[in-house]
Scaffold this motif. Sequence first.
Motif, PDB file in Angstrom:
ATOM      1  N   ILE A 149       0.843  -1.193   0.000  1.00 18.48           N
ATOM      2  CA  ILE A 149       0.000   0.000   0.000  1.00 18.48           C
ATOM      3  C   ILE A 149       0.879   1.244   0.000  1.00 18.48           C
ATOM      4  O   ILE A 149       2.036   1.213   0.420  1.00 18.48           O
ATOM      5  CB  ILE A 149      -0.971   0.038   1.198  1.00 18.48           C
ATOM      6  N   GLY A 150       0.306   2.337  -0.500  1.00 15.22           N
ATOM      7  CA  GLY A 150       1.051   3.584  -0.615  1.00 15.22           C
ATOM      8  C   GLY A 150       1.102   4.348   0.694  1.00 15.22           C
ATOM      9  O   GLY A 150       0.607   3.897   1.725  1.00 15.22           O
ATOM     10  N   PRO A 151       1.692   5.543   0.653  1.00 22.88           N
ATOM     11  CA  PRO A 151       1.792   6.372   1.860  1.00 22.88           C
ATOM     12  C   PRO A 151       0.407   6.761   2.378  1.00 22.88           C
ATOM     13  O   PRO A 151      -0.535   6.914   1.599  1.00 22.88           O
ATOM     14  CB  PRO A 151       2.564   7.609   1.373  1.00 22.88           C
ATOM     15  N   MET A 152       0.301   6.904   3.689  1.00 20.72           N
ATOM     16  CA  MET A 152      -0.932   7.345   4.325  1.00 20.72           C
ATOM     17  C   MET A 152      -0.590   8.478   5.289  1.00 20.72           C
ATOM     18  O   MET A 152       0.369   8.377   6.056  1.00 20.72           O
ATOM     19  CB  MET A 152      -1.601   6.191   5.084  1.00 20.72           C
ATOM     20  N   GLN A 153      -1.385   9.532   5.222  1.00 23.53           N
ATOM     21  CA  GLN A 153      -1.130  10.684   6.077  1.00 23.53           C
ATOM     22  C   GLN A 153      -1.218  10.286   7.548  1.00 23.53           C
ATOM     23  O   GLN A 153      -2.152   9.615   7.972  1.00 23.53           O
ATOM     24  CB  GLN A 153      -2.144  11.794   5.781  1.00 23.53           C
ATOM     25  N   GLY A 154      -0.209  10.700   8.312  1.00 18.13           N
ATOM     26  CA  GLY A 154      -0.195  10.418   9.738  1.00 18.13           C
ATOM     27  C   GLY A 154       0.480   9.117  10.112  1.00 18.13           C
ATOM     28  O   GLY A 154       0.543   8.775  11.296  1.00 18.13           O
ATOM     29  N   PHE A 155       1.003   8.376   9.123  1.00 15.48           N
ATOM     30  CA  PHE A 155       1.647   7.090   9.405  1.00 15.48           C
ATOM     31  C   PHE A 155       3.054   7.060   8.817  1.00 15.48           C
ATOM     32  O   PHE A 155       3.299   7.573   7.728  1.00 15.48           O
ATOM     33  CB  PHE A 155       0.832   5.926   8.823  1.00 15.48           C
ATOM     34  N   ASP A 156       3.969   6.444   9.548  1.00 16.74           N
ATOM     35  CA  ASP A 156       5.307   6.183   9.020  1.00 16.74           C
ATOM     36  C   ASP A 156       5.233   5.002   8.068  1.00 16.74           C
ATOM     37  O   ASP A 156       4.451   4.061   8.270  1.00 16.74           O
ATOM     38  CB  ASP A 156       6.285   5.864  10.155  1.00 16.74           C
ATOM     39  N   ARG A 157       6.070   5.013   7.034  1.00 15.67           N
ATOM     40  CA  ARG A 157       6.059   3.953   6.026  1.00 15.67           C
ATOM     41  C   ARG A 157       7.491   3.627   5.634  1.00 15.67           C
ATOM     42  O   ARG A 157       8.263   4.512   5.313  1.00 15.67           O
ATOM     43  CB  ARG A 157       5.262   4.409   4.794  1.00 15.67           C
ATOM     44  N   GLU A 158       7.849   2.344   5.682  1.00 15.53           N
ATOM     45  CA  GLU A 158       9.181   1.924   5.271  1.00 15.53           C
ATOM     46  C   GLU A 158       9.113   0.582   4.561  1.00 15.53           C
ATOM     47  O   GLU A 158       8.300  -0.285   4.900  1.00 15.53           O
ATOM     48  CB  GLU A 158      10.131   1.852   6.460  1.00 15.53           C
ATOM     49  N   LEU A 159       9.962   0.424   3.570  1.00 14.53           N
ATOM     50  CA  LEU A 159       9.986  -0.803   2.774  1.00 14.53           C
ATOM     51  C   LEU A 159      10.578  -1.940   3.596  1.00 14.53           C
ATOM     52  O   LEU A 159      11.662  -1.810   4.168  1.00 14.53           O
ATOM     53  CB  LEU A 159      10.806  -0.582   1.507  1.00 14.53           C
ATOM     54  N   VAL A 160       9.868  -3.064   3.649  1.00 14.68           N
ATOM     55  CA  VAL A 160      10.321  -4.228   4.408  1.00 14.68           C
ATOM     56  C   VAL A 160      11.049  -5.222   3.503  1.00 14.68           C
ATOM     57  O   VAL A 160      12.131  -5.694   3.813  1.00 14.68           O
ATOM     58  CB  VAL A 160       9.136  -4.918   5.117  1.00 14.68           C
ATOM     59  N   PHE A 161      10.443  -5.551   2.359  1.00 16.87           N
ATOM     60  CA  PHE A 161      11.112  -6.435   1.417  1.00 16.87           C
ATOM     61  C   PHE A 161      10.417  -6.356   0.062  1.00 16.87           C
ATOM     62  O   PHE A 161       9.321  -5.812  -0.068  1.00 16.87           O
ATOM     63  CB  PHE A 161      11.137  -7.888   1.916  1.00 16.87           C
ATOM     64  N   THR A 162      11.075  -6.893  -0.947  1.00 11.00           N
ATOM     65  CA  THR A 162      10.476  -7.041  -2.276  1.00 11.00           C
ATOM     66  C   THR A 162      10.687  -8.474  -2.733  1.00 11.00           C
ATOM     67  O   THR A 162      11.631  -9.150  -2.311  1.00 11.00           O
ATOM     68  CB  THR A 162      11.108  -6.085  -3.306  1.00 11.00           C
ATOM     69  N   ASP A 163       9.809  -8.953  -3.613  1.00 14.38           N
ATOM     70  CA  ASP A 163      10.022 -10.244  -4.257  1.00 14.38           C
ATOM     71  C   ASP A 163       9.430 -10.203  -5.650  1.00 14.38           C
ATOM     72  O   ASP A 163       8.601  -9.353  -5.976  1.00 14.38           O
ATOM     73  CB  ASP A 163       9.480 -11.420  -3.432  1.00 14.38           C
ATOM     74  N   ALA A 164       9.911 -11.100  -6.492  1.00 17.94           N
ATOM     75  CA  ALA A 164       9.560 -11.091  -7.909  1.00 17.94           C
ATOM     76  C   ALA A 164       8.171 -11.669  -8.153  1.00 17.94           C
ATOM     77  O   ALA A 164       7.722 -12.577  -7.442  1.00 17.94           O
ATOM     78  CB  ALA A 164      10.591 -11.877  -8.700  1.00 17.94           C
ATOM     79  N   PHE A 165       7.497 -11.154  -9.180  1.00 14.51           N
ATOM     80  CA  PHE A 165       6.266 -11.765  -9.672  1.00 14.51           C
ATOM     81  C   PHE A 165       6.622 -12.885 -10.646  1.00 14.51           C
ATOM     82  O   PHE A 165       7.633 -12.819 -11.354  1.00 14.51           O
ATOM     83  CB  PHE A 165       5.396 -10.736 -10.399  1.00 14.51           C
ATOM     84  N   GLY A 166       5.784 -13.914 -10.676  1.00 11.43           N
ATOM     85  CA  GLY A 166       5.978 -15.004 -11.614  1.00 11.43           C
ATOM     86  C   GLY A 166       4.693 -15.777 -11.816  1.00 11.43           C
ATOM     87  O   GLY A 166       3.680 -15.535 -11.149  1.00 11.43           O
ATOM     88  N   VAL A 167       4.728 -16.699 -12.730  1.00 12.65           N
ATOM     89  CA  VAL A 167       3.567 -17.531 -13.039  1.00 12.65           C
ATOM     90  C   VAL A 167       3.464 -18.659 -12.019  1.00 12.65           C
ATOM     91  O   VAL A 167       4.466 -19.290 -11.675  1.00 12.65           O
ATOM     92  CB  VAL A 167       3.678 -18.121 -14.449  1.00 12.65           C
ATOM     93  N   VAL A 168       2.256 -18.911 -11.547  1.00  9.29           N
ATOM     94  CA  VAL A 168       1.988 -20.036 -10.647  1.00  9.29           C
ATOM     95  C   VAL A 168       1.113 -21.029 -11.395  1.00  9.29           C
ATOM     96  O   VAL A 168       0.051 -20.660 -11.928  1.00  9.29           O
ATOM     97  CB  VAL A 168       1.296 -19.569  -9.353  1.00  9.29           C
TER      98      VAL A 168
END
Length: 315
Positions: A149-168
């Motif tokens: 989710i994107g930034p929200m007013q009044g809340f701190d936001r930090e990236l935790v991790f990323t992972d790749a999209f793929g076919v399941v």
Amino acid sequence: MAIKIEMLRCFRAVADHGSLADAAEKLGRTPSAVSMMLRQFEDHIGAPLFESARKSRLTPLGELIRAEAERELDHFERTVRSIESLSRAEHGNVRLSATPSVAQVILPPLLKAFMQEFPGVRVEISDTDSATIERDLAAGRADIALASIGPMQGFDRELVFTDAFGVVCPVDHPLAQNWSRLDWTSLTDHRFIANGLCQHIPDAGFQPILEASTLFVRNTASILSMVRAGAGISILPELSILPEFLDLEFLPLQDCEIRREVWMLSQPQMMQTPATRALVAALRRANISGKPTKDRPARVAPAPPGALSPGFPDR
């Protein structure tokens, strides 16, 4: 005389119960004490709040003041609960909302360690889609959110991790036999199960596949059940597929560089309870990564025809 919180409590109780006696019983006071407090309140207002001595019906002014009193009392009670929570830091409560794949894959080992370190903290987890998580956070139903989710007013936001999209797809699906050259055109002849995370993939080659889909499923567990049943293939982040899902394959795509981003949102640190701060710190220290690990080996592309195959571990 200033308006006191006890005046508002007495007024609300009488308005709710319609009599001094019932209000007094609810408040644990005598009817005369409630009557005196109510009379002081009306004297301060300078007008009656009830239409008769029986207190069964509010005046128009009383109705307006009741709504204001409800808001003030609710705010006061929330403040008291927050103060009491701070004073019981070792026995605090933390409400954590996360997407299903994060709840299933990331949180179990992390929370096991956290609960060993903070045995008195009660953690309540809600696993749902990102849109619901955003609403829960805004409405105060969650202290920490882990979602795309994107930034929200009044809340701190930090990236935790990323992972790749793929076919399941199922392990015996035709795509799994030639996945090393998989691109968007490879998916056009197969039924596709759309899901909420598809909106994060803007690739032009993916849009016709998404538009042609006739099945949209929100929940990750339901998506995987549909794939297992042969209802179609789907696109999901890599960490959605647990190592023990031996009947499913996660196939990387040649032309998709978009990665799922999971963010942690929480109130600013000065507004967090000690228990919430402790869990935020634990999530921050976790150093989560979508890259393969010893327990989740990277998949090796099948060798071209005629070459020696290095093989790859089955999931």
